[in-house]
Design an enzyme around this catalytic site. Structure first.
Site, PDB file in Angstrom:
ATOM      1  N   HIS A  48      34.838 -91.071  60.919  1.00 47.42           N
ATOM      2  CA  HIS A  48      36.008 -90.286  60.499  1.00 47.42           C
ATOM      3  C   HIS A  48      36.505 -90.706  59.117  1.00 47.42           C
ATOM      4  O   HIS A  48      37.719 -90.793  58.889  1.00 47.42           O
ATOM      5  CB  HIS A  48      37.144 -90.408  61.526  1.00 47.42           C
ATOM      6  CG  HIS A  48      36.876 -89.640  62.783  1.00 47.42           C
ATOM      7  ND1 HIS A  48      37.051 -88.282  62.884  1.00 47.42           N
ATOM      8  CD2 HIS A  48      36.414 -90.038  63.994  1.00 47.42           C
ATOM      9  CE1 HIS A  48      36.733 -87.879  64.115  1.00 47.42           C
ATOM     10  NE2 HIS A  48      36.332 -88.932  64.803  1.00 47.42           N
ATOM     11  N   ASP A  50      34.267 -89.701  56.250  1.00 43.61           N
ATOM     12  CA  ASP A  50      33.553 -88.872  55.258  1.00 43.61           C
ATOM     13  C   ASP A  50      34.460 -87.787  54.698  1.00 43.61           C
ATOM     14  O   ASP A  50      34.444 -87.501  53.502  1.00 43.61           O
ATOM     15  CB  ASP A  50      32.243 -88.289  55.828  1.00 43.61           C
ATOM     16  CG  ASP A  50      32.423 -87.409  57.064  1.00 43.61           C
ATOM     17  OD1 ASP A  50      33.496 -87.452  57.697  1.00 43.61           O
ATOM     18  OD2 ASP A  50      31.464 -86.669  57.401  1.00 43.61           O
ATOM     19  N   GLY A 141      28.032 -86.093  69.677  1.00 44.66           N
ATOM     20  CA  GLY A 141      28.179 -86.961  68.513  1.00 44.66           C
ATOM     21  C   GLY A 141      26.894 -87.259  67.773  1.00 44.66           C
ATOM     22  O   GLY A 141      26.857 -88.123  66.902  1.00 44.66           O
ATOM     23  N   SER A 144      24.262 -82.075  66.706  1.00 45.80           N
ATOM     24  CA  SER A 144      23.429 -80.892  66.993  1.00 45.80           C
ATOM     25  C   SER A 144      23.929 -79.706  66.177  1.00 45.80           C
ATOM     26  O   SER A 144      23.130 -78.892  65.706  1.00 45.80           O
ATOM     27  CB  SER A 144      23.469 -80.571  68.488  1.00 45.80           C
ATOM     28  OG  SER A 144      24.761 -80.165  68.891  1.00 45.80           O
ATOM     29  N   ASP A 188      26.874 -85.368  58.130  1.00 45.04           N
ATOM     30  CA  ASP A 188      25.802 -84.867  58.993  1.00 45.04           C
ATOM     31  C   ASP A 188      24.784 -84.042  58.217  1.00 45.04           C
ATOM     32  O   ASP A 188      23.569 -84.191  58.378  1.00 45.04           O
ATOM     33  CB  ASP A 188      26.402 -84.018  60.122  1.00 45.04           C
ATOM     34  CG  ASP A 188      27.489 -84.750  60.872  1.00 45.04           C
ATOM     35  OD1 ASP A 188      27.614 -85.970  60.680  1.00 45.04           O
ATOM     36  OD2 ASP A 188      28.222 -84.104  61.640  1.00 45.04           O
ATOM     37  N   ASN A 231      33.280 -80.492  72.462  1.00 42.98           N
ATOM     38  CA  ASN A 231      32.957 -79.572  71.365  1.00 42.98           C
ATOM     39  C   ASN A 231      34.100 -79.601  70.347  1.00 42.98           C
ATOM     40  O   ASN A 231      35.228 -79.224  70.656  1.00 42.98           O
ATOM     41  CB  ASN A 231      32.742 -78.160  71.921  1.00 42.98           C
ATOM     42  CG  ASN A 231      32.356 -77.183  70.817  1.00 42.98           C
ATOM     43  OD1 ASN A 231      33.142 -76.903  69.920  1.00 42.98           O
ATOM     44  ND2 ASN A 231      31.142 -76.696  70.858  1.00 42.98           N
ATOM     45  N   LYS A 232      33.769 -80.058  69.133  1.00 47.17           N
ATOM     46  CA  LYS A 232      34.785 -80.216  68.064  1.00 47.17           C
ATOM     47  C   LYS A 232      35.531 -78.928  67.771  1.00 47.17           C
ATOM     48  O   LYS A 232      36.719 -78.925  67.525  1.00 47.17           O
ATOM     49  CB  LYS A 232      34.119 -80.600  66.737  1.00 47.17           C
ATOM     50  CG  LYS A 232      33.558 -81.927  66.617  1.00 47.17           C
ATOM     51  CD  LYS A 232      33.138 -82.210  65.177  1.00 47.17           C
ATOM     52  CE  LYS A 232      32.081 -81.279  64.609  1.00 47.17           C
ATOM     53  NZ  LYS A 232      30.761 -81.388  65.200  1.00 47.17           N
TER      54      LYS A 232
HETATM   55  P1  ADP Z   1      27.677 -82.128  67.949  1.00 45.42           P
HETATM   56  O1  ADP Z   1      28.447 -83.397  68.014  1.00 45.42           O
HETATM   57  O2  ADP Z   1      26.399 -82.217  68.705  1.00 45.42           O
HETATM   58  O3  ADP Z   1      27.501 -81.602  66.564  1.00 45.42           O
HETATM   59  P2  ADP Z   1      29.464 -79.853  68.463  1.00 45.42           P
HETATM   60  O4  ADP Z   1      30.351 -79.710  69.644  1.00 45.42           O
HETATM   61  O5  ADP Z   1      30.073 -79.887  67.138  1.00 45.42           O
HETATM   62  O6  ADP Z   1      28.553 -81.104  68.773  1.00 45.42           O
HETATM   63  O7  ADP Z   1      28.422 -78.632  68.474  1.00 45.42           O
HETATM   64  C1  ADP Z   1      27.690 -78.315  69.631  1.00 45.42           C
HETATM   65  C2  ADP Z   1      27.330 -76.842  69.585  1.00 45.42           C
HETATM   66  O8  ADP Z   1      26.154 -76.642  68.775  1.00 45.42           O
HETATM   67  C3  ADP Z   1      26.936 -76.288  70.963  1.00 45.42           C
HETATM   68  O9  ADP Z   1      28.071 -75.909  71.722  1.00 45.42           O
HETATM   69  C4  ADP Z   1      26.096 -75.088  70.570  1.00 45.42           C
HETATM   70  O10 ADP Z   1      26.895 -73.988  70.226  1.00 45.42           O
HETATM   71  C5  ADP Z   1      25.379 -75.592  69.303  1.00 45.42           C
HETATM   72  N1  ADP Z   1      24.056 -76.122  69.701  1.00 45.42           N
HETATM   73  C6  ADP Z   1      23.703 -77.389  69.975  1.00 45.42           C
HETATM   74  N2  ADP Z   1      22.406 -77.470  70.371  1.00 45.42           N
HETATM   75  C7  ADP Z   1      21.928 -76.202  70.346  1.00 45.42           C
HETATM   76  C8  ADP Z   1      20.659 -75.600  70.636  1.00 45.42           C
HETATM   77  N3  ADP Z   1      19.624 -76.307  71.070  1.00 45.42           N
HETATM   78  N4  ADP Z   1      20.546 -74.277  70.470  1.00 45.42           N
HETATM   79  C9  ADP Z   1      21.605 -73.532  70.061  1.00 45.42           C
HETATM   80  N5  ADP Z   1      22.805 -74.031  69.766  1.00 45.42           N
HETATM   81  C10 ADP Z   1      22.977 -75.341  69.910  1.00 45.42           C
HETATM   82  P1  NG1 Z   2      29.916 -84.961  64.979  1.00 46.60           P
HETATM   83  O1  NG1 Z   2      29.732 -86.250  65.601  1.00 46.60           O
HETATM   84  O2  NG1 Z   2      28.621 -84.285  64.689  1.00 46.60           O
HETATM   85  O3  NG1 Z   2      30.859 -84.114  65.727  1.00 46.60           O
HETATM   86  C1  NG1 Z   2      31.857 -85.062  63.072  1.00 46.60           C
HETATM   87  C2  NG1 Z   2      31.829 -84.486  61.649  1.00 46.60           C
HETATM   88  C3  NG1 Z   2      31.409 -85.534  60.623  1.00 46.60           C
HETATM   89  C4  NG1 Z   2      32.235 -86.792  60.739  1.00 46.60           C
HETATM   90  C5  NG1 Z   2      32.225 -87.274  62.213  1.00 46.60           C
HETATM   91  C6  NG1 Z   2      33.125 -88.456  62.447  1.00 46.60           C
HETATM   92  C7  NG1 Z   2      31.220 -82.139  61.288  1.00 46.60           C
HETATM   93  C8  NG1 Z   2      30.130 -81.161  61.172  1.00 46.60           C
HETATM   94  N1  NG1 Z   2      30.879 -83.385  61.570  1.00 46.60           N
HETATM   95  O4  NG1 Z   2      30.538 -85.297  63.502  1.00 46.60           O
HETATM   96  O5  NG1 Z   2      31.529 -84.979  59.306  1.00 46.60           O
HETATM   97  O6  NG1 Z   2      33.550 -86.591  60.284  1.00 46.60           O
HETATM   98  O7  NG1 Z   2      32.633 -86.249  63.103  1.00 46.60           O
HETATM   99  O8  NG1 Z   2      32.736 -89.554  61.672  1.00 46.60           O
HETATM  100  O9  NG1 Z   2      32.372 -81.787  61.151  1.00 46.60           O
END
Ligand code: ADP
Ligand code: NG1
Length: 427
Positions: A48, A50, A141, A144, A188, A231-232
């Site tokens: 947290h 970047d 985290g 993806s 990321d 999910n963020k």
């Molecule tokens: P992360 O920490 O993995 O980035 P987020 O909650 O920000 O998690 O994003 C996850 C979302 O990315 C999922 O709810 C989905 O919409 C998308 N996602 C992840 N993996 C896949 C996949 N294999 N195919 C399609 N969408 C995906």
């Molecule tokens: P993940 O772990 O992929 O949800 C998020 C932010 C990063 C960073 C980290 C915390 C996005 C796409 N990713 O990552 O930029 O702030 O949390 O260190 O917003």
């Protein structure tokens, strides 16, 4: 740029690409013209910070997003997924709409697609058929979401036949992931493009650059999934932290110190900044934080500055490699977790329990990785303790509950620095 284009698939994706080719054929009745891969990542330290502009220290993992692609002349974008959880989607390629209130999977693809379109100022676009296959545990985290955005960005660039540097690609994808609603930093997307096999990277921003950080040979980094998904984009936890940092920076710029109250009300912040509530809402806060009434600026800022210092200390220890390197790195990771838990409040009971279990069974340090509130931990484990560590953590965290139902390879595994995004012209 040329190093991003490969004629043949690398061995580690070959069998998945062949399967993808077959599925593509039964879905679209044709053969993909090329394939794109973008990896997920594990952030070793620097959480947290970047989005405040401070350097972070991630490495790419082997788990990734793959997309098989065929450009078509119809101006229609058709998306399909090997995972039935993610339904087919199709839209006109000329009028991309991304609904910030619904983080549906195809919207992440559209972020990358739109980002590249806009960068080149294009309006009349070719369509494409795409089949997506990802194996990064979602909302855990390991990034993806950004792997999908970056993969889609590189797909679009390739279909257009244009050229960009990896740094430009990372910057465009960072900006365009904001279309989903979260206002993250560039960690990321940067590591997804700039990663190199065998080395972690210090990622610095403004200007963006990545420097190798050689991890100690006597230790292994192990990822363990708490099996709590977060999910963020579907909640406001993440953006509230971003807003708190933004407000803290503005207050510090004006007053050189933060008010000491633990919790600040909106009105007090407006008074300190000398702006109206309306200005605060329209110029500073994101759409999903408009109704937040109180902010914790002091403790958030304390986390950010201490975490930024830990990243630099971590890099220095890796470079100087004293006798007790692994112990020193572990201590920094433990401090990072404590700060995330207590100051930034982005942990959860399951993550805290998992971190404790990892330390109990031999990790020199263990911390949540990524955004938090669920998702994964990363631990530094002396290489000679790895097998007993894995067995004991598996028993203590996964086997004693239904968590053992999660495929083991996705929930507890040793990882090493993987390579960045690539285009394969053949499977
Ligand atoms: P992360 O920490 O993995 O980035 P987020 O909650 O920000 O998690 O994003 C996850 C979302 O990315 C999922 O709810 C989905 O919409 C998308 N996602 C992840 N993996 C896949 C996949 N294999 N195919 C399609 N969408 C995906
Ligand atoms: P993940 O772990 O992929 O949800 C998020 C932010 C990063 C960073 C980290 C915390 C996005 C796409 N990713 O990552 O930029 O702030 O949390 O260190 O917003």
């Amino acid at each position: 740029m040329s190093e991003i284009w490969l004629r043949r698939a690398l061995p580690y994706v070959e069998s998945r690409l062949l399967k993808l080719k077959e599925m593509f054929n039964s879905k679209f009745g044709s053969v993909p013209k090329f394939y794109v891969r973008a990896p997920g990542r594990v952030n070793i330290i620097g959480e947290h910070i970047d989005y405040c502009g401070y350097s972070v220290l991630p490495m790419a993992v082997e788990q990734d997003m793959l997309i098989a692609v065929e450009p078509v002349k119809t101006h229609v974008l058709q998306l399909a997924n090997t995972n039935p959880l993610y339904p087919d989607f199709s839209t006109s390629a000329n009028n991309i709409q991304i609904d910030k209130t619904k983080p549906l999977w195809h919207n992440y693809f559209l972020c990358g697609f739109k980002g590249i379109q806009e960068h080149f100022g294009l309006s009349d676009l070719t369509g494409m058929n795409c089949l997506v296959d990802g194996n990064i545990p979602p909302s855990s985290g390991l990034s993806s979401s950004s792997a999908l955005v970056c993969c889609a960005g590189l797909v679009t660039l390739t279909v257009l036949g244009m050229n960009l540097s990896k740094v430009e690609l990372a910057e465009i994808c960072t900006k365009s992931e904001h279309y989903i609603g979260t206002e993250g930093g560039g960690m990321d997307q940067s590591i997804s493009f700039l990663a190199e096999e065998g080395t972690a990277k210090l990622i610095e921003f403004s200007p963006l650059r990545a420097t190798d950080v050689k991890l100690p040979s006597g230790a292994v980094f192990v990822i363990a999934n708490s099996c709590v998904e977060m999910n963020k984009a579907a909640t406001s936890h993440f953006n509230i932290r971003v807003m708190e940092c933004r407000l803290a920076a503005k207050l510090l710029a004006k007053h050189k110190c933060l008010p000491w109250e633990e919790v600040l009300r909106l009105e007090e912040i407006c008074r300190c900044l000398g702006i109206s509530l309306q200005e605060l809402k329209t110029q500073i806060l994101s759409p999903n934080t408009q109704d937040v009434l109180t902010f914790k600026l002091y403790q958030r800022a304390k986390h950010v500055y201490s975490e930024a210092a830990r990243v630099l200390q971590f890099k220095k220890i890796c470079e100087e490699a004293p006798d007790n390197t692994v112990q020193l790195l572990g201590e920094l990771m433990n401090q990072s977790h404590m700060s995330c838990r207590d100051m930034y409040e982005c942990s959860c009971p399951e993550l805290d329990q998992l971190v404790d279990i990892c330390r109990k069974f031999g990790a020199q340090g263990s911390r949540l990785t990524g955004a938090g509130w669920g998702g994964c931990t990363v631990s530094i484990v002396p290489a000679d303790k790895l097998s007993s560590f894995l067995a004991n953590v598996h028993e203590a965290y996964y086997q004693r509950s239904n968590r053992s139902l999660v495929p083991e390879k996705q929930s507890l595994f040793a990882t090493k620095p993987g390579g960045g995004a690539l285009v394969f012209l053949e499977a």
